[in-house]
Design an enzyme around this catalytic site. Sequence first.
Site, PDB file in Angstrom:
ATOM      1  N   SER A 144      40.827  39.515  31.452  1.00 18.20           N
ATOM      2  CA  SER A 144      41.683  38.394  31.861  1.00 18.20           C
ATOM      3  C   SER A 144      43.095  38.867  32.207  1.00 18.20           C
ATOM      4  O   SER A 144      43.551  39.896  31.689  1.00 18.20           O
ATOM      5  CB  SER A 144      41.749  37.386  30.718  1.00 18.20           C
ATOM      6  OG  SER A 144      42.275  38.037  29.575  1.00 18.20           O
ATOM      7  N   PRO A 145      43.816  38.100  33.025  1.00 19.60           N
ATOM      8  CA  PRO A 145      45.204  38.465  33.334  1.00 19.60           C
ATOM      9  C   PRO A 145      46.077  38.566  32.074  1.00 19.60           C
ATOM     10  O   PRO A 145      46.931  39.444  31.985  1.00 19.60           O
ATOM     11  CB  PRO A 145      45.669  37.321  34.249  1.00 19.60           C
ATOM     12  CG  PRO A 145      44.401  36.814  34.877  1.00 19.60           C
ATOM     13  CD  PRO A 145      43.334  36.973  33.836  1.00 19.60           C
ATOM     14  N   VAL A 204      45.288  39.497  28.952  1.00 17.29           N
ATOM     15  CA  VAL A 204      45.090  40.785  28.257  1.00 17.29           C
ATOM     16  C   VAL A 204      45.492  41.938  29.184  1.00 17.29           C
ATOM     17  O   VAL A 204      45.989  42.969  28.719  1.00 17.29           O
ATOM     18  CB  VAL A 204      43.643  40.917  27.719  1.00 17.29           C
ATOM     19  CG1 VAL A 204      43.458  42.235  26.991  1.00 17.29           C
ATOM     20  CG2 VAL A 204      43.300  39.758  26.793  1.00 17.29           C
ATOM     21  N   GLY A 205      45.361  41.737  30.481  1.00 20.16           N
ATOM     22  CA  GLY A 205      45.822  42.749  31.449  1.00 20.16           C
ATOM     23  C   GLY A 205      47.288  43.093  31.215  1.00 20.16           C
ATOM     24  O   GLY A 205      47.697  44.256  31.299  1.00 20.16           O
ATOM     25  N   GLU A 229      41.299  45.110  36.698  1.00 18.51           N
ATOM     26  CA  GLU A 229      40.384  44.217  37.428  1.00 18.51           C
ATOM     27  C   GLU A 229      40.412  42.889  36.689  1.00 18.51           C
ATOM     28  O   GLU A 229      39.775  42.730  35.643  1.00 18.51           O
ATOM     29  CB  GLU A 229      38.964  44.810  37.441  1.00 18.51           C
ATOM     30  CG  GLU A 229      38.808  46.043  38.313  1.00 18.51           C
ATOM     31  CD  GLU A 229      38.861  45.741  39.811  1.00 18.51           C
ATOM     32  OE1 GLU A 229      38.850  44.557  40.201  1.00 18.51           O
ATOM     33  OE2 GLU A 229      38.917  46.695  40.595  1.00 18.51           O
ATOM     34  N   CYS A 235      33.838  36.653  37.737  1.00  9.88           N
ATOM     35  CA  CYS A 235      35.265  36.699  38.102  1.00  9.88           C
ATOM     36  C   CYS A 235      35.526  36.172  39.503  1.00  9.88           C
ATOM     37  O   CYS A 235      36.579  35.604  39.762  1.00  9.88           O
ATOM     38  CB  CYS A 235      35.793  38.116  37.964  1.00  9.88           C
ATOM     39  SG  CYS A 235      34.889  39.309  38.964  1.00  9.88           S
TER      40      CYS A 235
HETATM   41  P1  NAD Z   1      39.390  39.534  27.952  1.00  8.84           P
HETATM   42  O1  NAD Z   1      40.643  39.892  28.641  1.00  8.84           O
HETATM   43  O2  NAD Z   1      39.461  38.504  26.879  1.00  8.84           O
HETATM   44  O3  NAD Z   1      38.727  40.821  27.263  1.00  8.84           O
HETATM   45  C1  NAD Z   1      38.480  42.013  27.965  1.00  8.84           C
HETATM   46  C2  NAD Z   1      38.533  43.183  26.996  1.00  8.84           C
HETATM   47  O4  NAD Z   1      39.819  43.254  26.393  1.00  8.84           O
HETATM   48  C3  NAD Z   1      37.511  43.119  25.858  1.00  8.84           C
HETATM   49  O5  NAD Z   1      36.915  44.384  25.719  1.00  8.84           O
HETATM   50  C4  NAD Z   1      38.350  42.756  24.651  1.00  8.84           C
HETATM   51  O6  NAD Z   1      37.857  43.327  23.455  1.00  8.84           O
HETATM   52  C5  NAD Z   1      39.718  43.323  24.978  1.00  8.84           C
HETATM   53  N1  NAD Z   1      40.798  42.515  24.415  1.00  8.84           N
HETATM   54  C6  NAD Z   1      40.833  41.166  24.264  1.00  8.84           C
HETATM   55  N2  NAD Z   1      42.016  40.776  23.747  1.00  8.84           N
HETATM   56  C7  NAD Z   1      42.742  41.903  23.571  1.00  8.84           C
HETATM   57  C8  NAD Z   1      44.051  42.168  23.076  1.00  8.84           C
HETATM   58  N3  NAD Z   1      44.857  41.194  22.639  1.00  8.84           N
HETATM   59  N4  NAD Z   1      44.484  43.440  23.037  1.00  8.84           N
HETATM   60  C9  NAD Z   1      43.694  44.447  23.477  1.00  8.84           C
HETATM   61  N5  NAD Z   1      42.449  44.252  23.947  1.00  8.84           N
HETATM   62  C10 NAD Z   1      41.967  43.013  23.993  1.00  8.84           C
HETATM   63  O7  NAD Z   1      38.381  39.149  29.113  1.00  8.84           O
HETATM   64  P2  NAD Z   1      36.917  38.597  28.964  1.00  8.84           P
HETATM   65  O8  NAD Z   1      37.018  37.229  28.358  1.00  8.84           O
HETATM   66  O9  NAD Z   1      36.034  39.600  28.344  1.00  8.84           O
HETATM   67  O10 NAD Z   1      36.465  38.468  30.492  1.00  8.84           O
HETATM   68  C11 NAD Z   1      36.779  37.379  31.274  1.00  8.84           C
HETATM   69  C12 NAD Z   1      37.912  37.676  32.222  1.00  8.84           C
HETATM   70  O11 NAD Z   1      37.640  38.882  32.921  1.00  8.84           O
HETATM   71  C13 NAD Z   1      38.043  36.616  33.300  1.00  8.84           C
HETATM   72  O12 NAD Z   1      39.405  36.375  33.548  1.00  8.84           O
HETATM   73  C14 NAD Z   1      37.387  37.255  34.525  1.00  8.84           C
HETATM   74  O13 NAD Z   1      37.828  36.723  35.741  1.00  8.84           O
HETATM   75  C15 NAD Z   1      37.777  38.685  34.332  1.00  8.84           C
HETATM   76  N6  NAD Z   1      36.857  39.595  35.013  1.00  8.84           N
HETATM   77  C16 NAD Z   1      37.306  40.287  36.090  1.00  8.84           C
HETATM   78  C17 NAD Z   1      36.441  41.112  36.790  1.00  8.84           C
HETATM   79  C18 NAD Z   1      36.903  41.888  37.997  1.00  8.84           C
HETATM   80  O14 NAD Z   1      36.164  42.766  38.440  1.00  8.84           O
HETATM   81  N7  NAD Z   1      38.056  41.615  38.547  1.00  8.84           N
HETATM   82  C19 NAD Z   1      35.126  41.238  36.381  1.00  8.84           C
HETATM   83  C20 NAD Z   1      34.708  40.525  35.261  1.00  8.84           C
HETATM   84  C21 NAD Z   1      35.585  39.710  34.582  1.00  8.84           C
END
Ligand code: NAD
Length: 473
Positions: A197-198, A200-201, A218, A252
């Site tokens: 997600s943006p 956590v990005g 991503e 996504c």
């Molecule tokens: P997320 O950001 O919640 O989690 C992604 C990863 O980050 C996981 O491995 C998680 O353990 C880790 N994480 C979560 N919180 C964290 C923190 N505070 N500190 C450090 N690490 C942390 O995302 P999600 O819910 O797994 O996936 C959904 C999101 O991903 C949506 O926004 C979707 O659009 C996006 N996504 C993008 C693509 C792409 O290719 N652009 C592909 C799939 C999903």
Amino acid sequence: MAVSNPSIDNVFNDQNIYANLQALKNCSIKDRIKRINKIASYINEPKNVGKITSALSKDLGKSEQEVTLSEIYPLLLTIKTVTKNLKRWSQDEYLPTPLTMIGLTSSIKYEPKGHVLIIGPWNYPFMLAINPLIYAIAAGNAVIVKPSEIAANTSSLVKEMISEIFPTNEVTVIEGGVEETTHLLTKKFNHIYFTGSPNVGKVIMEASAKHLCSVTLELGGKSPVIVDETTNIKKTATKIAWAKTLNCGQTCIAPDYILVKKEVEKQFTEQYKKAINQLLDPNNKGINNSEFFGNIINTKNYDRLIELLEDANAKGAHVSDYSLANRDNKFIPPVVVTKVNNNMSIMEEEIFGPIIPIIPFENINEVITQINNLPKPLALYIMSKKRKTINFLINNTSAGNTMVNELMMNVAHPDLPFGGVNNSGIGKSNGRYSFINFSNERGLMKRKWGTHKFIYPPFNKTIYKLLKIIARV
Ligand code: NAD
């Protein structure tokens, strides 16, 4: 403050030894391909296909066909692309050298970044952990993969698979959630490849700034579809219904909301509902019994989606019947929301579920305003036969990717850059773009003959006059 975690520290230290990183860097292309082919052999083994399908069915209720189409097949395609092109991608690339630098040759050397971290999401938890790994190995890196803890069955399968086929100093899987990832982020990696997600990005980017570590992000966002009156409404509705319900809308690049020309709004909405039934419930057994429609990943996301519907309802939207929603099964049927406005939470955050807001427009400028008021989307789809409209929309918006009269298929193109822009992502992936993510493009110049004495003092006035003429724009 990250807590200490000796098992992570040990794995990191084992991989991060100079001799290990050098050995991987100097690993021949043939050997890199051999390592990548180990992944293909694992995936192709029928017993392992069963394990992958079972893990994904437990985590997301995915059907066998959906697993093949969206988790296994893309990986095999990636392996095909990489093994076919790796020699060419990794070769030194010679460039012409400007006349003013006569006597020198110029090239780009692709060397591995070194030690990289891959953090995966839960929505395509197998494919999105392994796909970047293939490119990281191709580029010659040592890799730690951190799959999403939310897709727990797939995460442990990824761990089992990787420990079966790779020594830990080459590739290791660290399982865990925020605590483990936070600890990993304190380490001095050379590159972090994050899919998620943006929000956590931003955490990843902030942590990587401490070591000036490069990142590929991503991310996601609200991807609009614009439907005008010139398109074939029935076909368009079917395409959107497929894209919105694949993986239960947890994709996504799934359409997040529809902007539809007012005069065809009613027709489109009806056709969309029809298409959902034709695709997922052709025998009228009830969509909750459909073998082609999965579930929401967990109750946290189930509750989040129900709250979006309740919020929209409370603020005056018309929400189609979702009485089949069932928290125990994490099941939400495809829902259509009309009479939507921008104050509803459904228009403020990425939906990431089988809910589609449909918003009518009268004038194409309204579409531009609506899209540009939100962060730049990961994908923008245009369903129109009018070239003028298509060009106007492309020229007046920005998005990571755009498809015209089709949806989501761009992600499967091996040579087309895939990724977001700002809030929806940083850096591009697929094919050579992914290889470059994990490589340092090292600029290399070699002196073959002569010297450029004129750049040393005392300076020669005549030569400087000549240079001024050459450099004049
Ligand atoms: P997320 O950001 O919640 O989690 C992604 C990863 O980050 C996981 O491995 C998680 O353990 C880790 N994480 C979560 N919180 C964290 C923190 N505070 N500190 C450090 N690490 C942390 O995302 P999600 O819910 O797994 O996936 C959904 C999101 O991903 C949506 O926004 C979707 O659009 C996006 N996504 C993008 C693509 C792409 O290719 N652009 C592909 C799939 C999903």
